[in-house]
Design an enzyme around this catalytic site. Structure first.
Site, mmCIF file in Angstrom:
data_model
loop_
_atom_site.group_PDB
_atom_site.id
_atom_site.type_symbol
_atom_site.label_atom_id
_atom_site.label_comp_id
_atom_site.label_asym_id
_atom_site.label_seq_id
_atom_site.Cartn_x
_atom_site.Cartn_y
_atom_site.Cartn_z
ATOM 1 N N ASP A 171 -11.349 13.113 0.873
ATOM 2 C CA ASP A 171 -11.577 11.706 1.268
ATOM 3 C C ASP A 171 -12.988 11.560 1.860
ATOM 4 O O ASP A 171 -13.755 10.667 1.486
ATOM 5 C CB ASP A 171 -10.571 11.266 2.341
ATOM 6 C CG ASP A 171 -9.114 11.285 1.888
ATOM 7 O OD1 ASP A 171 -8.527 12.385 1.761
ATOM 8 O OD2 ASP A 171 -8.552 10.198 1.670
ATOM 9 N N GLU A 205 -13.031 2.961 3.983
ATOM 10 C CA GLU A 205 -11.849 3.303 4.791
ATOM 11 C C GLU A 205 -12.172 4.302 5.887
ATOM 12 O O GLU A 205 -11.716 4.158 7.017
ATOM 13 C CB GLU A 205 -10.738 3.871 3.912
ATOM 14 C CG GLU A 205 -9.535 4.318 4.757
ATOM 15 C CD GLU A 205 -8.382 4.867 3.956
ATOM 16 O OE1 GLU A 205 -8.498 5.020 2.728
ATOM 17 O OE2 GLU A 205 -7.334 5.136 4.570
ATOM 18 N N ASP A 220 -12.181 2.686 -1.122
ATOM 19 C CA ASP A 220 -11.147 3.600 -0.663
ATOM 20 C C ASP A 220 -11.449 4.928 -1.349
ATOM 21 O O ASP A 220 -11.225 5.070 -2.551
ATOM 22 C CB ASP A 220 -9.751 3.083 -1.041
ATOM 23 C CG ASP A 220 -8.666 3.906 -0.335
ATOM 24 O OD1 ASP A 220 -7.535 3.410 -0.176
ATOM 25 O OD2 ASP A 220 -8.963 5.054 0.057
ATOM 26 N N ILE A 240 -10.184 7.946 -1.354
ATOM 27 C CA ILE A 240 -8.976 8.402 -2.055
ATOM 28 C C ILE A 240 -7.849 7.470 -1.625
ATOM 29 O O ILE A 240 -7.431 7.476 -0.473
ATOM 30 C CB ILE A 240 -8.598 9.869 -1.744
ATOM 31 C CG1 ILE A 240 -9.660 10.827 -2.294
ATOM 32 C CG2 ILE A 240 -7.225 10.187 -2.358
ATOM 33 C CD1 ILE A 240 -9.314 12.289 -2.169
ATOM 34 N N ASP A 241 -7.419 6.629 -2.558
ATOM 35 C CA ASP A 241 -6.241 5.788 -2.278
ATOM 36 C C ASP A 241 -5.026 6.574 -2.747
ATOM 37 O O ASP A 241 -5.017 7.127 -3.839
ATOM 38 C CB ASP A 241 -6.333 4.471 -3.028
ATOM 39 C CG ASP A 241 -5.168 3.560 -2.655
ATOM 40 O OD1 ASP A 241 -4.777 3.546 -1.462
ATOM 41 O OD2 ASP A 241 -4.643 2.869 -3.532
ATOM 42 N N THR A 256 -3.687 9.096 -0.526
ATOM 43 C CA THR A 256 -3.945 10.466 -0.046
ATOM 44 C C THR A 256 -2.648 11.276 0.003
ATOM 45 O O THR A 256 -2.630 12.470 -0.300
ATOM 46 C CB THR A 256 -4.609 10.428 1.348
ATOM 47 O OG1 THR A 256 -5.819 9.661 1.266
ATOM 48 C CG2 THR A 256 -4.918 11.814 1.863
ATOM 49 N N ASP A 293 -7.678 -1.318 -0.386
ATOM 50 C CA ASP A 293 -6.452 -0.908 -1.084
ATOM 51 C C ASP A 293 -6.132 -1.782 -2.282
ATOM 52 O O ASP A 293 -5.220 -1.447 -3.044
ATOM 53 C CB ASP A 293 -5.262 -0.926 -0.112
ATOM 54 C CG ASP A 293 -5.169 0.368 0.678
ATOM 55 O OD1 ASP A 293 -4.666 0.332 1.810
ATOM 56 O OD2 ASP A 293 -5.621 1.414 0.169
HETATM 57 N N1 LIG Z 1 3.437 0.162 5.834
HETATM 58 C C1 LIG Z 1 2.590 0.116 4.796
HETATM 59 N N2 LIG Z 1 2.668 -0.890 3.900
HETATM 60 C C2 LIG Z 1 1.831 -0.947 2.846
HETATM 61 N N3 LIG Z 1 0.857 -0.015 2.601
HETATM 62 C C3 LIG Z 1 0.752 0.994 3.474
HETATM 63 C C4 LIG Z 1 1.599 1.130 4.600
HETATM 64 N N4 LIG Z 1 1.224 2.247 5.274
HETATM 65 C C5 LIG Z 1 0.184 2.777 4.605
HETATM 66 N N5 LIG Z 1 -0.101 2.037 3.526
HETATM 67 C C6 LIG Z 1 -1.176 2.232 2.557
HETATM 68 O O1 LIG Z 1 -0.684 2.409 1.254
HETATM 69 C C7 LIG Z 1 -1.768 2.930 0.507
HETATM 70 C C8 LIG Z 1 -1.250 3.711 -0.630
HETATM 71 O O2 LIG Z 1 -0.528 2.814 -1.413
HETATM 72 P P1 LIG Z 1 0.675 3.378 -2.304
HETATM 73 O O3 LIG Z 1 1.839 3.574 -1.383
HETATM 74 O O4 LIG Z 1 0.905 2.287 -3.302
HETATM 75 O O5 LIG Z 1 0.189 4.654 -2.884
HETATM 76 C C9 LIG Z 1 -2.604 3.757 1.448
HETATM 77 O O6 LIG Z 1 -3.928 3.287 1.405
HETATM 78 C C10 LIG Z 1 -1.994 3.477 2.809
HETATM 79 O O7 LIG Z 1 -2.957 3.142 3.790
HETATM 80 P P2 LIG Z 1 -3.435 4.303 4.824
HETATM 81 O O8 LIG Z 1 -4.259 5.251 4.003
HETATM 82 O O9 LIG Z 1 -4.263 3.545 5.797
HETATM 83 O O10 LIG Z 1 -2.215 4.918 5.383
HETATM 84 MG MG LIG Z 2 -5.632 3.377 0.411
HETATM 85 MG MG LIG Z 3 -7.670 6.189 1.352
HETATM 86 MG MG LIG Z 4 -5.675 6.403 4.076
#
Ligand SMILES: Nc1ncnc2c1ncn2[C@@H]1O[C@H](COP(=O)(O)O)[C@@H](O)[C@H]1OP(=O)(O)O
Ligand SMILES: [Mg+2]
Ligand SMILES: [Mg+2]
Ligand SMILES: [Mg+2]
Length: 342
Positions: free
Chosen positions: A45, A68, A127, A129-130, A132, A284
């Site tokens: 990331d 991010e 992002d 790495i979306d 992770t 995201d």
């Molecule tokens: N409660 C939540 N509702 C929706 N998305 C979330 C939640 N918690 C984390 N995410 C985010 O979902 C994204 C991944 O999406 P997906 O589930 O479709 O793979 C990540 O960027 C993550 O953010 P983060 O990296 O800040 O935790």
């Molecule tokens: Mg993400």
């Molecule tokens: Mg990310």
């Molecule tokens: Mg993240």
């Protein structure tokens, strides 16, 4: 039509994908740390954000980026794990950059992502790495870069190193040739292209309305988050039942879900809130939202409102995501609202 921005974004994301490939399924225990919100962040990331921001800054010296990650957790060199992360980030980033950067230069590049965003002017959002969690688990993940102008996404690039190229196996089963790049410029279509070489002819993408009969959703395919904490799978199941959808949902990490809708492999993407206090981030959804729009789908939040990218780092005016072919979206939204507010 943003020719230089498109070329630079593709170059940056291709380099980022090469970083991810080096680390994916080769993560060491001390390559991952957990942020204050308990979400994971890995050396990949950080290295990806350093690479993309370096490439953008070289092309656009006064570039503004909403990224991010930041480098705050990478400055206390007395901590053995921090020293390890800095060393791995430096090696990984320099393995793909044209000119060797010092660790300090790379941390400064990561911190170029601290722009706050807003309604006026132009900025990028990244992002690195979306998904992770998917990256660490061995699932899907994506490098997501978008250009936003006056609160509207104008260019989106999604790098999906682990997604099968069109039609060569299902995203879930790990078969077939993998690695695709998606790109969309507002008003100029959505495309998929090979990620290693830019020579191969890009494929123009079209979202699927899955049947000509607008009332029948029996054979529709729905995709949703792998992580139950990220999207309300229970309500989504009730929505599928109310629409008469027979197939089980395709669960994928990351904005890869936007890619499979754009290329017609899934018909609906639902992201339903699981927590009242969670606000979606612009990084995201920016790139993927333009990709599906340019492929003929419609994207709104769960209340039917367009996504609003001009309120800073968060989609603070939106809750949930509903994506479907523009001819099918109204019926899907009606089913969503009946189950969410019924
Ligand atoms: N409660 C939540 N509702 C929706 N998305 C979330 C939640 N918690 C984390 N995410 C985010 O979902 C994204 C991944 O999406 P997906 O589930 O479709 O793979 C990540 O960027 C993550 O953010 P983060 O990296 O800040 O935790
Ligand atoms: Mg993400
Ligand atoms: Mg990310
Ligand atoms: Mg993240």
């Amino acid at each position: 039509m943003l020719a230089k921005e498109r070329a630079v974004a593709l170059e940056a994301v291709q380099k980022a994908m090469r970083v991810c490939r080096q680390v994916y399924c080769h993560l060491r225990a001390d390559d991952t740390e957990y942020k204050s919100d308990a979400s994971p962040v890995t050396v990949a990331d950080y290295a990806v954000q350093a690479v993309v921001n370096t490439v953008l800054a070289e092309a656009f010296p006064d570039v503004r980026i909403v990224g991010e990650e930041d480098a705050r957790g990478l400055r206390d060199t007395q901590q053995p794990q921090v020293a390890h992360l800095r060393e791995r980030i430096t090696t990984l980033a320099n393995s793909v950059l044209e000119s060797t950067q010092t660790t300090e230069q790379l941390l400064a590049a990561i911190d170029r992502g601290r722009y706050e965003g807003g309604a006026r002017g132009q900025h990028w959002t990244l992002d690195p790495i979306d998904g992770t969690k998917g990256f660490v688990r061995g699932g899907q993940y994506a490098v997501c870069l978008a250009l936003i102008e006056d609160g509207q996404v104008q260019l989106g690039v999604l790098g999906c190193p682990n997604l099968p190229s069109m039609g060569s196996g299902s995203p879930e089963d790990g078969m077939g040739e993998r690695g695709v790049l998606f790109v969309a410029v507002r008003g100029h279509g959505a495309y998929q292209r090979a990620w290693k070489s830019t020579s191969e002819h890009p494929i123009k993408l079209a979202a699927s309305s899955h049947t000509s009969d607008m009332a029948d959703f029996t054979d529709a395919r729905l995709c949703e988050s792998w992580e139950a904490a990220h999207s309300d799978h229970g309500t989504a199941a009730r929505i599928r039942a109310s629409l008469g959808i027979k197939a089980r949902p395709v669960r994928l990490d990351s904005q890869c879900k936007y890619g499979v809708v754009a290329r017609g492999e899934a018909d609906i993407y639902l992201r339903l809130p699981t927590r009242a206090d969670y606000v979606e981030k612009i990084w995201d959804h920016a790139a993927g939202s333009l990709l599906v729009e340019e492929a003929g789908a419609r994207i709104t939040d769960a209340d039917g409102r367009p996504l609003q990218f001009g309120h800073g780092r968060y989609l603070s005016m939106n809750r949930g995501i509903v994506v479907a072919h523009r001819d099918r979206h109204a019926a899907v939204l009606e089913a969503v609202q009946a189950q969410m507010h019924g």
